[in-house]
Structure formats: structure tokens, C-alpha cells
Design a protein around this motif. Structure first.
Motif, PDB file in Angstrom:
ATOM      1  N   CYS A 296     -13.079  -1.402 -14.648  1.00  0.00           N
ATOM      2  CA  CYS A 296     -12.921  -0.473 -13.533  1.00  0.00           C
ATOM      3  C   CYS A 296     -11.300  -0.059 -13.763  1.00  0.00           C
ATOM      4  O   CYS A 296     -10.473  -0.781 -13.826  1.00  0.00           O
ATOM      5  N   PHE A 297     -11.061   0.862 -13.157  1.00  0.00           N
ATOM      6  CA  PHE A 297      -9.550   1.237 -13.189  1.00  0.00           C
ATOM      7  C   PHE A 297      -9.355   1.300 -11.485  1.00  0.00           C
ATOM      8  O   PHE A 297     -10.045   1.574 -10.424  1.00  0.00           O
ATOM      9  N   ARG A 298      -8.135   0.345 -11.263  1.00  0.00           N
ATOM     10  CA  ARG A 298      -7.751   0.346 -10.058  1.00  0.00           C
ATOM     11  C   ARG A 298      -6.164   0.528  -9.688  1.00  0.00           C
ATOM     12  O   ARG A 298      -5.515   0.102 -10.650  1.00  0.00           O
ATOM     13  N   ASP A 299      -5.939   1.038  -8.650  1.00  0.00           N
ATOM     14  CA  ASP A 299      -4.346   1.476  -8.226  1.00  0.00           C
ATOM     15  C   ASP A 299      -3.673   0.274  -7.588  1.00  0.00           C
ATOM     16  O   ASP A 299      -4.350  -0.490  -7.212  1.00  0.00           O
ATOM     17  N   MET A 300      -2.437   0.458  -7.637  1.00  0.00           N
ATOM     18  CA  MET A 300      -1.723  -0.564  -6.578  1.00  0.00           C
ATOM     19  C   MET A 300      -1.195   0.115  -5.359  1.00  0.00           C
ATOM     20  O   MET A 300      -0.414  -0.437  -4.668  1.00  0.00           O
ATOM     21  N   ALA A 301      -1.736   1.074  -4.685  1.00  0.00           N
ATOM     22  CA  ALA A 301      -1.360   1.668  -3.719  1.00  0.00           C
ATOM     23  C   ALA A 301      -1.917   0.884  -2.451  1.00  0.00           C
ATOM     24  O   ALA A 301      -3.091   0.283  -2.589  1.00  0.00           O
ATOM     25  N   SER A 302      -1.244   1.068  -1.583  1.00  0.00           N
ATOM     26  CA  SER A 302      -1.874   0.528   0.056  1.00  0.00           C
ATOM     27  C   SER A 302      -1.527   1.619   1.012  1.00  0.00           C
ATOM     28  O   SER A 302      -0.549   2.072   1.139  1.00  0.00           O
ATOM     29  N   MET A 303      -2.578   1.494   1.936  1.00  0.00           N
ATOM     30  CA  MET A 303      -2.765   2.470   2.963  1.00  0.00           C
ATOM     31  C   MET A 303      -2.088   1.996   4.372  1.00  0.00           C
ATOM     32  O   MET A 303      -1.617   2.662   5.191  1.00  0.00           O
ATOM     33  N   HIS A 304      -2.540   0.744   4.446  1.00  0.00           N
ATOM     34  CA  HIS A 304      -2.108  -0.029   5.918  1.00  0.00           C
ATOM     35  C   HIS A 304      -2.642   0.831   7.195  1.00  0.00           C
ATOM     36  O   HIS A 304      -1.988   1.034   7.989  1.00  0.00           O
ATOM     37  N   GLY A 305      -3.799   1.129   7.143  1.00  0.00           N
ATOM     38  CA  GLY A 305      -4.473   1.886   7.887  1.00  0.00           C
ATOM     39  C   GLY A 305      -4.327   3.306   8.254  1.00  0.00           C
ATOM     40  O   GLY A 305      -4.559   3.767   9.127  1.00  0.00           O
TER      41      GLY A 305
END
Length: 249
Positions: free
Chosen positions: A119-128
Motif C-alpha cells: 500500500c501507499f500511505r501518506d504522512m498527513a494527519s487531520m486531527h479531527g
């Protein structure tokens, strides 16, 4: 402080954390963590052990955690993965934020991890909270184009209702579907994970908890990034001896 980001691009430290100098340590750490997971050890304690051994920074540890998996998990996920030729005339349930943010990040030059399960996964995070960025509409257009090419009959998008701005994203997705004449439905639910994990239909996600249970899944984000986003920054930690960086910004 309000989120004022206009792009889903790399963290300021990523250029140094994921360069050629660190790739061998990241590969070795992913391999070691996967070995421990294969023998039943807990992720949290193993990640600290491996991270300390290779002196990894916090974002590097996060990357290793997202790329590692046990041998059994990798076998199971590969066994249940379908190909694009299997999508024609069928229905696809999409883990909306999971898929979309990876494609947004790839378009913006952010780090895209190629994990051990493929899989390709990113390093982004949304924090809700989700914020539309410059890459949002282009990412949705790319998805619409590929799904049309693969002749997917119907898509059901699942978005986390507790994440702020999910309603606005729902409207954007429906607008793209109208442009393409696509049969897309967008559902806001409290938690998409259990719905997608037990779905009778094929699911599109890179969420490990979903992939460990789902009987049929499609590697949607990876296919779109590989086929549509030339020069994406791919950090490949998928197997020993294959810790490559395709491009750096």
C-alpha cells in the motif's frame, strides 16, 4: 490556531528525515519491526525498541510504523487484494479520507510511503479537522478519471462525520460525480472502519485495520498515484534491499 494550509505537502523536516542518508536505517527498522510483529510482540513497545536502536526521529518512527506489518498480515492482505480488471461492472466502497489525502499529498510533493503490504500511505494527519487544499479537486478528478476507465458501476464514499468539514467535502465529491455522470453516493458515518471492514463489496483503503478483515480490497490510492502523478515522492520501504526514494522535492 486556525488551519491555514493551502497544500497537503511535506513537513518542513521531511527533506532531511527521508533523504538517501537515512533510507538504510528506515529500511532496516521496518524489517526489524515486521520481524517482531510476526512473532506476536506489541507494536508500541516494539516501535520504541526499534526506533531507539536506529535513533529515529518521531516522524521517522511514524513512517516505519505505517510501513511494517507481520508476515501473516502481509499474506492475508495480498490474498484478498483484487486488480483493476475485477472492478468492471461492480461496486466499490471507498474509505474517503484515507484515499483522498494520500492522493492530495502526492500531488503536493509530500512523502508517500510504499509499505511492506504494497500500500501507499501518506504522512498527513487531520486531527479531527479536514481542510480543502489546492490539490483536493485535482485529486477527485484523477479518481473520477481512473474509476471511469476501470468501468466501476457504482461507488459509495464513506466519510467520518465527526471530522469537521465532512459535509463540505461530501458536496465537492457529489459535484465531481455530477460532472462525470458517475453513480457515486457519499455517506457521513460515525466511524467508517467497521462498516468497510465487514463490507460485502470491494473496499478501497490502505487502513491496516480494515485490510486485516476485509474479504476484498483494491489498492486505489497506489494505482492512481503510480499511473497519474509523475514524479511523486515515493519512499519505498516495502522489502529488504528496496529502500528507494524515487524523487525528492
Amino acid at each position: 490556531m486556525p488551519d491555514s494550509r493551502q497544500h497537503r505537502g511535506p513537513h518542513p523536516q521531511d527533506l532531511g528525515l527521508f533523504d538517501d542518508q537515512h533510507r538504510q536505517a528506515l529500511r532496516s527498522a521496518t524489517e526489524d519491526l515486521s520481524w517482531l510483529l510476526s512473532r506476536g510482540y506489541a507494536l508500541t513497545s516494539c516501535l520504541k525498541l526499534v526506533g531507539d536502536r536506529y535513533r529515529l526521529r518521531a516522524r521517522q518512527r511514524l513512517a516505519v510504523a505505517r510501513c511494517a506489518c507481520s508476515d501473516e498480515a502481509r499474506k492475508r492482505r495480498r490474498r484478498n487484494q483484487i486488480q483493476s480488471c475485477d472492478l468492471a461492472g461492480g461496486e466499490l466502497w471507498i474509505d474517503g479520507y484515507n484515499v483522498l489525502t494520500s492522493i492530495e499529498a502526492a500531488l503536493a510533493g509530500g512523502v508517500i510511503l510504499c509499505a511492506r503490504d504494497g500500500c501507499f500511505r501518506d504522512m498527513a494527519s487531520m486531527h479531527g479537522s479536514y481542510r480543502k487544499v489546492a490539490e483536493t479537486l485535482p485529486a477527485l478528478q484523477l479518481l473520477a478519471e481512473r474509476l471511469s476507465d476501470w468501468k466501476v458501476a457504482r461507488c459509495c464514499w464513506y466519510l467520518d462525520a465527526p471530522v469537521s468539514n465532512s459535509g463540505r467535502l461530501k458536496t465537492l465529491i457529489e459535484g465531481i460525480a455530477e460532472q462525470w455522470g458517475a453513480c457515486w453516493e457519499v455517506k457521513l458515518v460515525a466511524d467508517p472502519d467497521p462498516i468497510l471492514a465487514t463490507a460485502d463489496q470491494t473496499v478501497a483503503s490502505a487502513d491496516s485495520q480494515i485490510l486485516d478483515v476485509a474479504p476484498r480490497w483494491f489498492n486505489l490510492a497506489r494505482r492512481v498515484i503510480e499511473e497519474q502523478i509523475e514524479g511523486a515522492w515515493i519512499v519505498d520501504l516495502s522489502s529488504p534491499g528496496k529502500a528507494t526514494v524515487s524523487k525528492q522535492p
